[in-house]
Structure formats: C-alpha cells, structure tokens
Design an enzyme around this catalytic site. Structure first.
Site, short mmCIF file in Angstrom:
data_model
loop_
_atom_site.label_atom_id
_atom_site.label_comp_id
_atom_site.label_asym_id
_atom_site.label_seq_id
_atom_site.Cartn_x
_atom_site.Cartn_y
_atom_site.Cartn_z
N THR B 28 73.20 21.92 27.89
CA THR B 28 73.53 23.16 27.19
C THR B 28 72.67 23.24 25.93
O THR B 28 72.38 22.23 25.29
CB THR B 28 75.05 23.29 26.91
OG1 THR B 28 75.32 24.64 26.54
CG2 THR B 28 75.53 22.37 25.80
N CYS B 34 79.63 25.31 17.84
CA CYS B 34 80.26 25.02 19.13
C CYS B 34 80.17 23.51 19.42
O CYS B 34 79.38 22.80 18.83
CB CYS B 34 79.55 25.75 20.26
SG CYS B 34 79.53 27.53 20.07
N HIS B 51 81.00 23.92 26.91
CA HIS B 51 80.41 24.44 25.66
C HIS B 51 81.49 25.33 25.02
O HIS B 51 81.62 26.49 25.37
CB HIS B 51 79.15 25.25 26.00
CG HIS B 51 78.41 25.78 24.81
ND1 HIS B 51 77.04 25.92 24.80
CD2 HIS B 51 78.80 26.23 23.60
CE1 HIS B 51 76.64 26.42 23.64
NE2 HIS B 51 77.70 26.63 22.89
#
Lengths: 211, 167
Positions: B28, B34, B51
């Site tokens: 990711t 995040c 995520h």
C-alpha cells in the site's frame, strides 16, 4: 443522506465559481510576488472517492511540497496548496536565489521558510476572497508546510470527511505562469475540501437551494 | 475470493484491505496518518494488509460507510477472511506502519492527532485478539509506502527522506 445524492449541477457550478474567486485572488498575490503574469485554469469541481483523492496531486508516491491549513468557523474545511517538486524548487529559486533540492536532508532553511511563507500568503489570499464573496467568516489555522508523498499528505485533510462518507467534493484549481513569459512554468494547485457540514452554509449564503 | 497462484504485487488502496499468499507480495502506498496493518500466518504464508484511516467505527456519522475505513471493523473483517483461508487467529502475528502526523500544528486538536490515535487503536485491537505485534514503525511526520512479503515475513518501508528500511 450521502452528499453524492444531494449534489446537483448547479451546486457544482457554484463551487466552481467559489474556486475561481479564491484562486483568482491568490494568483494575483503570486503574480505580484514574482512580478510575473500568472494564468489560472478554470477550476474543476469533482466528487471523488478516497482512491482518487490519494492520486489527486499526481501519483500516491509523487513528492510534493504542500501547505495545509484547516479552516474553522461556519464553513469548515481543509485547504491545500500543492507544488510539484520542480515547481517548488523553481519558486524557492525565484524567491531566494538559492538552487535547492527539496528532498535533500540539507534542504535550505531559507528556502523552506520562503515556501512556507508563500503558502501562507496564497492560502490567505484564497480564503479572504472566499470569505468576502460568501460573507462567511473563515478562520484559517496557521498553515503548515510538508514535503512528502502526495498520498500521505492529502490523507491528512480527509479526517473529517471520512467520518461522514466515502466521497469528497474537491475544488481543484491549477495556476501557472502565463504562456508568453520566457522563463519556465511554475505552477501550483489549490485544493479546497469543505467538510460535509460546510455545504449547507456555503450554498445558503450564495442563495442556492440545498435540501 | 479466489486465491492468487502467480507472484504479483497485490495493491491495497486507502480504506481497503486485501489478502495475499506467497509468492505474491502485498503493498500500500502513501500512508500518512493512516495505518498499514499486516496480519500474517507464518506457516501458511498468507497475509492480510489493511489501510485504515480512522481508529474507531463509532466515529462514523453515517452508518452505511465502508467498514474497511476503521481499524476495528477492517481488522474484524480481515481476520474473518484469514480464517476462511484456513488461518487460525492464535497463530497470527502482526506488523504495522504509518500513523504519522504529516503537519505540525501548535494546537492539540484531536483531528490533527489522528495518526497517533490510529496507531494506538490498531495496537489495542490486536491485543484484544491476542495477536502478537512483532514490529512497528509508527509515528513521526513522514509518509510511508509499505510492502509485505508473506514468504519471508519482511515488511519493506519506503520514505521520501529516510530511504528504505525493513522490519
């Protein structure tokens, strides 16, 4: 109800005008600062999901110099001024006369300060025009500069929006040096991301129905 | 869900989670505040990567939002899916990265502290499931791109200024 179901073409048109007025004032400020003609693109107003958000400013991992500020008051939101790496370096050079590499560890403090101040001035110009146009009080936070991956930076402005839905409305305006100027083009990109609660107030003050 | 036999890089977007099985890797990009949470089964060489954007689904103001956005619901769903793939929760381990504070503001605004809060939430949830946290690279003010290899359990972390590290 989800924003995406409420919004109609007229709302997008109004937001486009909002972007035009804000960025117009900011472009004037930039033009005076650099003593150059600055052109504005017609703002694009889009409803996008988070995947698209992350790649708004190029790729997710594209290095950008971003000034971010939170707007509080009656129409809260997040605002970004995004400069691509080369653009930021170009602007830092115009402002300080120093050639810099913004991802370098020894990134020049003067250049960082100049970029930070530039973001401050332009964001301030954008918001004050917006505030005049809508007669909504907007209290910006102190702007903060970060140089990092575009995806990581944009996500910082999504906290409020992501609590309400999976889409954001973004007013995206691109600025660039006028084409007839002889030096290379430096451009910046403004993003205004109103919080979901802000739309009612914005449309109300501009006399547009919002259910 | 179909299993992937060929080696490829499984890409996970923001507010999403996916599974990958060796020899594939899972990745990711652009983690800011995040968290990228990897939960993996060493023996089976299967990993889930979530995520997540927000610490708690109780923050949702609209109940129909995407469950993968929140630490609690994303991990719940990912764990369920890992079990369907034959992993047992007691064998799972975790590595996490992200949770940065991208911009420094003087105010102690809770909105701005979302990165650290995400990291705390993910760790607490892993604790509730008794999943051992093997390694973490959280906090700071840098964006991260991460890629996990279920075959050798390494998590590669790339940043703009501080190069690449492996945990």
């Amino acid at each position: 109800m989800d924003l995406i179901q409420q919004i109609k073409p007229i709302h997008l048109d109004v937001l486009q005008e909002v972007g035009n007025i804000g960025a117009g004032n900011a472009a004037t400020a930039l033009s005076q600062l650099l003593n150059q003609k600055i052109d504005l693109n017609v703002p694009s107003v889009r409803i996008i999901d988070f995947q698209e958000m992350q790649s708004l400013a190029g790729g997710e991992e594209t290095v950008v110099a971003a000034t971010f500020l939170r707007v509080s008051g009656e129409a809260p939101g997040s605002m970004f001024l995004i400069l691509q790496k080369e653009e930021a370096e170009e602007l830092a050079f115009s402002l300080t006369g120093n050639k810099v590499n913004i991802v370098d560890d020894s990134f020049d403090e003067l250049a960082a300060s100049a970029l930070s101040e530039l973001g401050n001035i332009l964001a301030g110009a954008y918001l004050s025009a917006l505030s005049d146009f809508t007669s909504i009080q907007m209290q910006p936070s102190v702007p903060s500069l970060a140089i990092d991956m575009a995806g990581a930076i944009i996500s910082a402005g999504l906290t409020e929006i992501s609590q309400v839905g999976d889409y954001a409305i973004v007013i995206d305006t691109l600025m660039g040096e006028a084409e007839d100027s002889d030096s290379s083009t430096a451009t910046g990109q403004f993003f205004l991301l109103p919080d979901p609660d802000a739309f009612k107030r914005i449309f109300q003050s501009l006399g547009v129905d919002w259910s | 869900m179909t299993k992937i036999e060929q080696a490829e890089v499984v890409k996970v977007g923001m507010a999403d989670w996916k599974l990958a099985e060796a020899p594939s890797t899972i990745r990711t990009s652009g983690l800011g505040s995040c968290i990228g949470a990897v939960v993996y089964d060493e023996a089976k060489q299967i990993a889930a990567l979530a995520h997540v954007m927000l610490p708690d689904s109780a923050m949702a103001k609209n109940k129909e939002t995407n469950r993968a956005k929140f630490a609690d619901t994303a991990l719940e769903d990912a764990l369920q899916s890992l079990q369907q793939w034959g992993c047992s929760v007691s064998r799972l381990k975790a590595k996490i990265a992200g949770g940065a504070q991208m911009f420094s503001f003087s105010s102690n605004n809770e909105v701005m502290r979302i990165g650290p809060r995400n990291a705390e939430a993910v760790k607490e949830i892993l604790g509730q499931y008794r999943i051992r946290l093997i390694a973490e690279d959280t906090g700071g003010n840098k964006g991260r791109t991460i890629e996990f290899n279920p075959a050798d359990k390494t998590l590669h972390i790339r940043t703009v200024n501080q190069g690449e590290s492996i945990i």
